[in-house]
Write a protein that holds these residues in place. Structure first.
Motif, PDB file in Angstrom:
ATOM      1  N   GLY A 253       0.631  -1.138  -0.061  1.00  0.00           N
ATOM      2  CA  GLY A 253       0.049   0.030  -0.080  1.00  0.00           C
ATOM      3  C   GLY A 253       0.942   1.316   0.104  1.00  0.00           C
ATOM      4  N   GLU A 254       0.685   1.967   1.135  1.00  0.00           N
ATOM      5  CA  GLU A 254       1.568   3.385   1.169  1.00  0.00           C
ATOM      6  C   GLU A 254       2.713   3.190   2.139  1.00  0.00           C
ATOM      7  OE1 GLU A 254      -0.998   6.662   2.056  1.00  0.00           O
ATOM      8  OE2 GLU A 254      -2.011   6.519   0.111  1.00  0.00           O
ATOM      9  N   VAL A 255       2.687   1.845   2.518  1.00  0.00           N
ATOM     10  CA  VAL A 255       3.799   1.596   3.472  1.00  0.00           C
ATOM     11  C   VAL A 255       5.039   0.880   2.960  1.00  0.00           C
ATOM     12  CG1 VAL A 255       4.285   0.499   5.858  1.00  0.00           C
ATOM     13  CG2 VAL A 255       2.158   1.234   5.192  1.00  0.00           C
TER      14      VAL A 255
ATOM     15  N   MET B 101       7.625   0.773   8.129  1.00  0.00           N
ATOM     16  CA  MET B 101       7.593  -0.446   9.363  1.00  0.00           C
ATOM     17  C   MET B 101       8.764  -1.249   8.905  1.00  0.00           C
ATOM     18  SD  MET B 101       3.690  -0.954   9.078  1.00  0.00           S
ATOM     19  CE  MET B 101       3.518  -2.243  10.511  1.00  0.00           C
ATOM     20  N   ILE B 102       9.443  -1.580  10.215  1.00  0.00           N
ATOM     21  CA  ILE B 102      10.723  -2.600  10.172  1.00  0.00           C
ATOM     22  C   ILE B 102      10.388  -3.499  11.228  1.00  0.00           C
ATOM     23  CG2 ILE B 102      13.188  -2.809  10.172  1.00  0.00           C
ATOM     24  CD1 ILE B 102      13.699  -0.138   9.528  1.00  0.00           C
ATOM     25  N   TYR B 103      10.358  -4.867  10.939  1.00  0.00           N
ATOM     26  CA  TYR B 103      10.086  -5.800  11.995  1.00  0.00           C
ATOM     27  C   TYR B 103      11.360  -6.461  12.219  1.00  0.00           C
ATOM     28  CZ  TYR B 103       8.073  -9.604  14.721  1.00  0.00           C
ATOM     29  OH  TYR B 103       7.805 -10.696  15.591  1.00  0.00           O
ATOM     30  N   ASP B 104      11.749  -6.645  13.421  1.00  0.00           N
ATOM     31  CA  ASP B 104      12.962  -7.439  13.975  1.00  0.00           C
ATOM     32  C   ASP B 104      12.269  -8.944  14.623  1.00  0.00           C
ATOM     33  OD1 ASP B 104      14.776  -8.705  15.228  1.00  0.00           O
ATOM     34  OD2 ASP B 104      15.343  -6.801  16.585  1.00  0.00           O
TER      35      ASP B 104
ATOM     36  N   LEU C 239      10.266  -7.238  17.786  1.00  0.00           N
ATOM     37  CA  LEU C 239      10.264  -5.736  18.060  1.00  0.00           C
ATOM     38  C   LEU C 239       9.716  -5.162  16.659  1.00  0.00           C
ATOM     39  CD1 LEU C 239      11.021  -3.360  19.901  1.00  0.00           C
ATOM     40  CD2 LEU C 239      13.275  -3.368  18.984  1.00  0.00           C
ATOM     41  N   LEU C 240       8.711  -4.104  16.687  1.00  0.00           N
ATOM     42  CA  LEU C 240       8.215  -3.464  15.604  1.00  0.00           C
ATOM     43  C   LEU C 240       8.462  -1.951  15.400  1.00  0.00           C
ATOM     44  CD1 LEU C 240       6.497  -3.629  12.828  1.00  0.00           C
ATOM     45  CD2 LEU C 240       4.403  -3.165  14.124  1.00  0.00           C
ATOM     46  N   ALA C 241       9.162  -1.642  14.546  1.00  0.00           N
ATOM     47  CA  ALA C 241       9.300   0.019  14.550  1.00  0.00           C
ATOM     48  C   ALA C 241       8.472   0.714  13.543  1.00  0.00           C
ATOM     49  CB  ALA C 241      10.797   0.229  14.160  1.00  0.00           C
ATOM     50  N   LEU C 242       7.743   1.775  13.918  1.00  0.00           N
ATOM     51  CA  LEU C 242       6.991   2.596  13.017  1.00  0.00           C
ATOM     52  C   LEU C 242       7.577   3.904  12.938  1.00  0.00           C
ATOM     53  CD1 LEU C 242       3.365   1.825  14.504  1.00  0.00           C
ATOM     54  CD2 LEU C 242       4.664   0.478  12.539  1.00  0.00           C
ATOM     55  N   ILE C 243       7.909   4.247  11.694  1.00  0.00           N
ATOM     56  CA  ILE C 243       8.716   5.481  11.416  1.00  0.00           C
ATOM     57  C   ILE C 243       7.794   6.597  10.349  1.00  0.00           C
ATOM     58  CG2 ILE C 243      10.756   6.573  10.588  1.00  0.00           C
ATOM     59  CD1 ILE C 243      12.178   4.053  10.830  1.00  0.00           C
ATOM     60  N   GLU C 244       7.304   7.624  10.982  1.00  0.00           N
ATOM     61  CA  GLU C 244       6.503   8.678  10.340  1.00  0.00           C
ATOM     62  C   GLU C 244       6.976   9.893  10.221  1.00  0.00           C
ATOM     63  OE1 GLU C 244       1.606   9.535   9.334  1.00  0.00           O
ATOM     64  OE2 GLU C 244       2.600   8.247  10.810  1.00  0.00           O
ATOM     65  N   ARG C 245       7.388  10.333   9.170  1.00  0.00           N
ATOM     66  CA  ARG C 245       7.908  11.832   9.210  1.00  0.00           C
ATOM     67  C   ARG C 245       8.927  12.198  10.185  1.00  0.00           C
ATOM     68  NH1 ARG C 245       5.059  14.907   5.953  1.00  0.00           N
ATOM     69  NH2 ARG C 245       3.068  14.358   5.290  1.00  0.00           N
ATOM     70  N   GLY C 246       9.961  11.125  10.213  1.00  0.00           N
ATOM     71  CA  GLY C 246      10.958  11.409  11.114  1.00  0.00           C
ATOM     72  C   GLY C 246      10.873  10.927  12.631  1.00  0.00           C
ATOM     73  N   GLN C 247       9.508  10.638  12.829  1.00  0.00           N
ATOM     74  CA  GLN C 247       9.368  10.059  14.501  1.00  0.00           C
ATOM     75  C   GLN C 247       9.376   8.801  14.481  1.00  0.00           C
ATOM     76  OE1 GLN C 247       9.185  12.267  16.814  1.00  0.00           O
ATOM     77  NE2 GLN C 247       9.777  13.799  15.415  1.00  0.00           N
ATOM     78  N   THR C 248      10.053   7.970  15.422  1.00  0.00           N
ATOM     79  CA  THR C 248      10.032   6.626  15.852  1.00  0.00           C
ATOM     80  C   THR C 248       9.107   6.168  16.593  1.00  0.00           C
ATOM     81  OG1 THR C 248      12.162   6.436  14.572  1.00  0.00           O
ATOM     82  CG2 THR C 248      11.477   4.508  15.799  1.00  0.00           C
ATOM     83  N   ARG C 249       8.468   4.928  16.701  1.00  0.00           N
ATOM     84  CA  ARG C 249       7.800   4.438  17.791  1.00  0.00           C
ATOM     85  C   ARG C 249       7.976   2.783  17.783  1.00  0.00           C
ATOM     86  NH1 ARG C 249       2.231   2.637  18.833  1.00  0.00           N
ATOM     87  NH2 ARG C 249       1.721   3.390  16.678  1.00  0.00           N
ATOM     88  N   LEU C 250       8.590   2.332  18.925  1.00  0.00           N
ATOM     89  CA  LEU C 250       8.615   0.787  19.000  1.00  0.00           C
ATOM     90  C   LEU C 250       7.654   0.240  19.769  1.00  0.00           C
ATOM     91  CD1 LEU C 250      12.552   1.228  19.869  1.00  0.00           C
ATOM     92  CD2 LEU C 250      11.574   0.679  17.793  1.00  0.00           C
ATOM     93  N   ILE C 251       7.396  -1.052  19.005  1.00  0.00           N
ATOM     94  CA  ILE C 251       6.241  -1.942  19.751  1.00  0.00           C
ATOM     95  C   ILE C 251       6.971  -3.324  20.046  1.00  0.00           C
ATOM     96  CG2 ILE C 251       4.018  -2.972  19.552  1.00  0.00           C
ATOM     97  CD1 ILE C 251       3.185  -0.778  17.482  1.00  0.00           C
ATOM     98  N   GLU C 252       7.268  -3.347  21.491  1.00  0.00           N
ATOM     99  CA  GLU C 252       7.756  -4.572  21.933  1.00  0.00           C
ATOM    100  C   GLU C 252       6.699  -5.712  21.833  1.00  0.00           C
ATOM    101  OE1 GLU C 252       9.220  -3.555  25.647  1.00  0.00           O
ATOM    102  OE2 GLU C 252      11.109  -2.407  24.855  1.00  0.00           O
ATOM    103  N   ASP C 253       7.619  -7.016  21.745  1.00  0.00           N
ATOM    104  CA  ASP C 253       6.660  -8.339  21.897  1.00  0.00           C
ATOM    105  C   ASP C 253       5.501  -8.248  20.838  1.00  0.00           C
ATOM    106  OD1 ASP C 253       6.034 -10.841  22.760  1.00  0.00           O
ATOM    107  OD2 ASP C 253       4.669 -10.173  24.302  1.00  0.00           O
ATOM    108  N   SER C 254       5.896  -7.965  19.654  1.00  0.00           N
ATOM    109  CA  SER C 254       4.639  -7.749  18.590  1.00  0.00           C
ATOM    110  C   SER C 254       5.013  -8.959  17.608  1.00  0.00           C
ATOM    111  CB  SER C 254       5.053  -6.291  17.685  1.00  0.00           C
ATOM    112  OG  SER C 254       4.107  -6.372  16.673  1.00  0.00           O
ATOM    113  N   ASP C 255       4.044  -9.340  17.000  1.00  0.00           N
ATOM    114  CA  ASP C 255       3.884 -10.161  15.721  1.00  0.00           C
ATOM    115  C   ASP C 255       4.177  -9.390  14.520  1.00  0.00           C
ATOM    116  OD1 ASP C 255       3.145 -12.451  17.465  1.00  0.00           O
ATOM    117  OD2 ASP C 255       1.238 -12.158  17.410  1.00  0.00           O
TER     118      ASP C 255
END
Length: 247
Positions: free
Chosen positions: A141-143, A172-175, A180-196
């Motif tokens: 899509g747009e990701v 979106m980068i998934y480790d 661990l899932l990283a969401l990056i939007e307009r230079g801002q990063t949010r990390l989501i732990e214990d994610s599928d």
């Protein structure tokens, strides 16, 4: 600081570690061993559980920020994310040294804890550097999405590179190693732990792009000049699992 033959256990979080720091300096003793969820099974000794106190942990962090050099605080924070066995015990030594000196911790390589942390940090940042060239994205899509499998906790250190490189993209980068899932939007990063790992419907356009990329690679490859040994040196097998070229 006096060392006691005790083992302390915590939840593995950074705030949890700061709670361990709080207890250590409040009691004026260091435990011989500090274990988290991944290392608790390695010891047969009973451990004292140190509960995470976020309020106290925030105060400890602010106090460290005020009293030690920024470079030393960065060294300690980066060291916490290393894959070094007994890293927490080494970090307690590093904090004690940092509180007593105005010099940078990296100059204390004669201390075994500092030397071990320094080597582990170099390994971590070395993997981050390699992944800046080995990460492969695909449009869903747009990701812009990518999946990686690093040995070390590299993703938080990798995100700023792509946030700066693609400032207008949603990434979106998934480790898969550390879930661990990283969401990056307009230079801002949010990390989501214990994610599928996110599941997407494969886009036909992306499949066509991948097919064209593979066709290009086959076209420019000269079989007679193929050198597998050199290729392995420049691109180890462990990086190829999520690369389109080797899919």
């Amino acid at each position: 600081m006096k060392e006691l033959q005790e083992s302390w256990e915590y939840d593995g979080s950074f705030f949890g570690f700061l709670s361990v720091v709080d207890q250590a300096f409040s009691r004026r003793v260091f435990p011989a061993m500090v274990v988290g969820p991944e290392t608790a099974i390695e010891t047969l000794f009973l451990s004292e559980w140190i509960s995470t106190d976020e309020r106290r942990a925030e105060k400890i962090y602010l106090r460290l920020k005020q009293r030690i050099r920024p470079a030393n605080l960065s060294f300690i924070q980066t060291g916490f994310h290393c894959s070094l066995p007994e890293k927490e015990r080494c970090l307690l030594d590093a904090i004690e040294i940092a509180l007593e000196t105005k010099d940078v911790l990296e100059n204390f390589i004669g201390h075994p804890s500092i030397l071990a942390l320094q080597k582990s940090i170099r390994t971590l940042l070395g993997e981050v550097h390699l992944y800046t060239g080995f990460v492969r994205f695909e449009y869903v899509g747009e990701v812009l999405f990518s999946k990686i499998a690093p040995k070390h906790y590299s993703l938080p250190f990798l995100c700023p590179h792509f946030a700066e490189r693609y400032p207008q993209e949603l990434i979106m980068i998934y480790d898969e190693t550390h879930r661990l899932l990283a969401l990056i939007e307009r230079g801002q990063t949010r990390l989501i732990e214990d994610s599928d790992c996110p599941v997407f419907d494969q886009q036909a356009s992306e499949a066509a792009i991948r097919s064209q990329w593979k066709t290009f690679l086959r076209a420019v490859t000269i079989d007679e000049r193929t050198n597998r040994r050199v290729q392995m040196g420049h691109l180890p097998l462990r990086f190829r699992g999520n690369m389109v070229e080797f899919d």
